[in-house]
Design a protein around this motif. Structure first.
Motif, PDB file in Angstrom:
ATOM      1  N   GLY A   9     -10.933  32.133  32.252  1.00 34.13           N
ATOM      2  CA  GLY A   9     -10.852  33.551  32.527  1.00 34.13           C
ATOM      3  C   GLY A   9     -11.562  34.384  31.478  1.00 34.13           C
ATOM      4  N   THR A  10     -11.753  33.831  30.309  1.00 30.25           N
ATOM      5  CA  THR A  10     -12.439  34.512  29.220  1.00 30.25           C
ATOM      6  C   THR A  10     -13.783  33.858  28.944  1.00 30.25           C
ATOM      7  OG1 THR A  10     -10.325  35.075  28.213  1.00 30.25           O
ATOM      8  CG2 THR A  10     -12.266  35.223  26.812  1.00 30.25           C
ATOM      9  N   ASP A  11     -13.762  32.539  28.757  1.00 32.78           N
ATOM     10  CA  ASP A  11     -14.970  31.777  28.458  1.00 32.78           C
ATOM     11  C   ASP A  11     -15.431  30.986  29.673  1.00 32.78           C
ATOM     12  OD1 ASP A  11     -14.749  32.598  25.826  1.00 32.78           O
ATOM     13  OD2 ASP A  11     -13.863  30.734  25.124  1.00 32.78           O
ATOM     14  N   LEU A  12     -16.737  30.873  29.804  1.00 34.16           N
ATOM     15  CA  LEU A  12     -17.331  29.935  30.740  1.00 34.16           C
ATOM     16  C   LEU A  12     -17.599  28.679  29.919  1.00 34.16           C
ATOM     17  CD1 LEU A  12     -18.613  29.785  33.684  1.00 34.16           C
ATOM     18  CD2 LEU A  12     -20.788  29.974  32.466  1.00 34.16           C
ATOM     19  N   VAL A  13     -17.148  27.544  30.397  1.00 32.53           N
ATOM     20  CA  VAL A  13     -17.281  26.307  29.640  1.00 32.53           C
ATOM     21  C   VAL A  13     -18.138  25.326  30.433  1.00 32.53           C
ATOM     22  CG1 VAL A  13     -16.068  24.428  28.473  1.00 32.53           C
ATOM     23  CG2 VAL A  13     -14.988  26.695  28.662  1.00 32.53           C
ATOM     24  N   VAL A  14     -19.243  24.915  29.830  1.00 32.98           N
ATOM     25  CA  VAL A  14     -20.132  23.924  30.410  1.00 32.98           C
ATOM     26  C   VAL A  14     -19.799  22.596  29.735  1.00 32.98           C
ATOM     27  CG1 VAL A  14     -22.529  23.241  30.769  1.00 32.98           C
ATOM     28  CG2 VAL A  14     -21.909  25.672  30.785  1.00 32.98           C
ATOM     29  N   CYS A  15     -19.440  21.608  30.545  1.00 32.66           N
ATOM     30  CA  CYS A  15     -18.948  20.331  30.015  1.00 32.66           C
ATOM     31  C   CYS A  15     -19.924  19.211  30.329  1.00 32.66           C
ATOM     32  CB  CYS A  15     -17.604  19.977  30.644  1.00 32.66           C
ATOM     33  SG  CYS A  15     -16.404  21.305  30.618  1.00 32.66           S
ATOM     34  N   GLU A  16     -20.305  18.485  29.316  1.00 33.86           N
ATOM     35  CA  GLU A  16     -21.080  17.259  29.504  1.00 33.86           C
ATOM     36  C   GLU A  16     -20.097  16.102  29.395  1.00 33.86           C
ATOM     37  OE1 GLU A  16     -24.160  14.600  30.160  1.00 33.86           O
ATOM     38  OE2 GLU A  16     -23.992  16.745  30.566  1.00 33.86           O
ATOM     39  N   VAL A  17     -19.984  15.333  30.463  1.00 33.91           N
ATOM     40  CA  VAL A  17     -18.995  14.261  30.554  1.00 33.91           C
ATOM     41  C   VAL A  17     -19.713  12.919  30.501  1.00 33.91           C
ATOM     42  CG1 VAL A  17     -17.143  13.244  31.935  1.00 33.91           C
ATOM     43  CG2 VAL A  17     -17.532  15.726  32.006  1.00 33.91           C
ATOM     44  N   LYS A  18     -19.282  12.054  29.594  1.00 34.23           N
ATOM     45  CA  LYS A  18     -19.799  10.697  29.509  1.00 34.23           C
ATOM     46  C   LYS A  18     -18.624   9.731  29.636  1.00 34.23           C
ATOM     47  CE  LYS A  18     -24.134  11.494  28.951  1.00 34.23           C
ATOM     48  NZ  LYS A  18     -25.070  11.180  30.015  1.00 34.23           N
ATOM     49  N   THR A  19     -18.762   8.771  30.517  1.00 34.35           N
ATOM     50  CA  THR A  19     -17.675   7.841  30.815  1.00 34.35           C
ATOM     51  C   THR A  19     -18.099   6.421  30.480  1.00 34.35           C
ATOM     52  OG1 THR A  19     -17.059   9.291  32.645  1.00 34.35           O
ATOM     53  CG2 THR A  19     -16.064   7.100  32.617  1.00 34.35           C
ATOM     54  N   ARG A  20     -17.193   5.700  29.873  1.00 37.85           N
ATOM     55  CA  ARG A  20     -17.392   4.289  29.536  1.00 37.85           C
ATOM     56  C   ARG A  20     -16.157   3.512  29.978  1.00 37.85           C
ATOM     57  NH1 ARG A  20     -21.557   6.363  28.937  1.00 37.85           N
ATOM     58  NH2 ARG A  20     -22.882   6.489  27.110  1.00 37.85           N
ATOM     59  N   SER A  21     -16.349   2.285  30.417  1.00 34.92           N
ATOM     60  CA  SER A  21     -15.193   1.465  30.791  1.00 34.92           C
ATOM     61  C   SER A  21     -14.510   0.905  29.551  1.00 34.92           C
ATOM     62  CB  SER A  21     -15.599   0.347  31.742  1.00 34.92           C
ATOM     63  OG  SER A  21     -16.669  -0.405  31.211  1.00 34.92           O
ATOM     64  N   THR A  22     -15.279   0.683  28.486  1.00 33.50           N
ATOM     65  CA  THR A  22     -14.726   0.258  27.198  1.00 33.50           C
ATOM     66  C   THR A  22     -15.531   0.941  26.100  1.00 33.50           C
ATOM     67  OG1 THR A  22     -16.207  -1.615  26.752  1.00 33.50           O
ATOM     68  CG2 THR A  22     -14.280  -2.056  28.164  1.00 33.50           C
ATOM     69  N   ASP A  23     -15.054   0.808  24.863  1.00 33.12           N
ATOM     70  CA  ASP A  23     -15.812   1.375  23.747  1.00 33.12           C
ATOM     71  C   ASP A  23     -16.620   0.309  23.013  1.00 33.12           C
ATOM     72  OD1 ASP A  23     -13.797   0.031  22.460  1.00 33.12           O
ATOM     73  OD2 ASP A  23     -13.018   1.777  21.403  1.00 33.12           O
ATOM     74  N   SER A  24     -16.854  -0.805  23.670  1.00 34.34           N
ATOM     75  CA  SER A  24     -17.626  -1.895  23.049  1.00 34.34           C
ATOM     76  C   SER A  24     -19.014  -1.453  22.599  1.00 34.34           C
ATOM     77  CB  SER A  24     -17.773  -3.061  24.022  1.00 34.34           C
ATOM     78  OG  SER A  24     -16.516  -3.597  24.327  1.00 34.34           O
ATOM     79  N   PHE A  25     -19.597  -0.537  23.330  1.00 42.09           N
ATOM     80  CA  PHE A  25     -20.926  -0.046  22.987  1.00 42.09           C
ATOM     81  C   PHE A  25     -20.880   1.397  22.507  1.00 42.09           C
ATOM     82  CE2 PHE A  25     -21.592  -3.455  26.058  1.00 42.09           C
ATOM     83  CZ  PHE A  25     -22.435  -4.280  25.327  1.00 42.09           C
ATOM     84  N   GLY A  26     -19.715   1.849  22.047  1.00 43.73           N
ATOM     85  CA  GLY A  26     -19.560   3.202  21.528  1.00 43.73           C
ATOM     86  C   GLY A  26     -18.861   4.117  22.516  1.00 43.73           C
ATOM     87  N   THR A  27     -18.564   5.298  22.034  1.00 41.38           N
ATOM     88  CA  THR A  27     -17.883   6.285  22.879  1.00 41.38           C
ATOM     89  C   THR A  27     -18.911   7.084  23.672  1.00 41.38           C
ATOM     90  OG1 THR A  27     -17.982   8.076  21.260  1.00 41.38           O
ATOM     91  CG2 THR A  27     -16.102   6.554  21.097  1.00 41.38           C
ATOM     92  N   GLY A  28     -18.426   7.852  24.604  1.00 37.56           N
ATOM     93  CA  GLY A  28     -19.305   8.723  25.358  1.00 37.56           C
ATOM     94  C   GLY A  28     -19.963   9.774  24.488  1.00 37.56           C
ATOM     95  N   GLU A  86     -21.281   9.532  21.677  1.00 37.34           N
ATOM     96  CA  GLU A  86     -22.519   9.036  21.062  1.00 37.34           C
ATOM     97  C   GLU A  86     -23.718   9.150  21.995  1.00 37.34           C
ATOM     98  OE1 GLU A  86     -21.505   5.537  18.186  1.00 37.34           O
ATOM     99  OE2 GLU A  86     -20.096   5.487  19.874  1.00 37.34           O
ATOM    100  N   ALA A  87     -23.472   9.257  23.296  1.00 38.85           N
ATOM    101  CA  ALA A  87     -24.553   9.378  24.273  1.00 38.85           C
ATOM    102  C   ALA A  87     -25.008  10.820  24.471  1.00 38.85           C
ATOM    103  CB  ALA A  87     -24.110   8.780  25.612  1.00 38.85           C
ATOM    104  N   ILE A  88     -24.292  11.765  23.873  1.00 31.87           N
ATOM    105  CA  ILE A  88     -24.667  13.181  24.012  1.00 31.87           C
ATOM    106  C   ILE A  88     -25.533  13.540  22.804  1.00 31.87           C
ATOM    107  CG2 ILE A  88     -23.847  15.533  24.378  1.00 31.87           C
ATOM    108  CD1 ILE A  88     -21.237  14.318  25.478  1.00 31.87           C
ATOM    109  N   THR A  89     -26.764  13.124  22.893  1.00 33.37           N
ATOM    110  CA  THR A  89     -27.732  13.279  21.815  1.00 33.37           C
ATOM    111  C   THR A  89     -28.211  14.722  21.708  1.00 33.37           C
ATOM    112  OG1 THR A  89     -29.567  12.830  23.312  1.00 33.37           O
ATOM    113  CG2 THR A  89     -28.551  10.910  22.211  1.00 33.37           C
TER     114      THR A  89
END
Length: 114
Positions: A46-65, A67-70
């Motif tokens: 209602g105050t802020d507009l929020v733009v969300c970049e979502v990264k999904t991983r089945s496990t964290d074996s190769f890092g979290t999401g 880390e992919a938001i370069t």
């Protein structure tokens, strides 16, 4: 992209949207597209507009999401958000960029990440 990866991404975006709704946000757009690309999730409190970049991983074996938001990805999201604002709802308030990582169903959000 394989059907399995698409399903995983959709699952993560569903979880992220639910996270925001549970905290009182309203989902304005999911997978907003234009010729230059796509924004995963756009919400407002209602105050802020929020733009969300979502990264999904089945496990964290190769890092979290996160880390992919370069920096390059962040720049792309900002450019797409500007396009959304030019074409869209005539938003005049603050805009925030959140990073969302969904790993094995667990949602973590960094508000104002970039």
């Amino acid at each position: 992209m394989t059907a399995g990866r698409q399903a995983l991404g959709r699952f993560g975006e569903d979880r992220a949207a639910r996270w925001y709704v549970e905290r009182g946000y309203r989902v304005l757009e999911r997978n907003w597209r234009c010729a230059e690309g796509e924004l995963d999730l756009i919400v407002t409190d209602g105050t802020d507009l929020v733009v969300c970049e979502v990264k999904t991983r089945s496990t964290d074996s190769f890092g979290t999401g996160f880390e992919a938001i370069t920096p390059r990805k962040q720049q792309r999201v900002r450019r797409l958000a500007a396009q959304y604002l030019r074409e869209g709802p005539g938003w005049a308030g603050p805009v925030r960029f959140d990073a969302v990582s969904v790993v094995a169903g667990k949602v973590e959000v960094i508000q104002g990440a970039f």
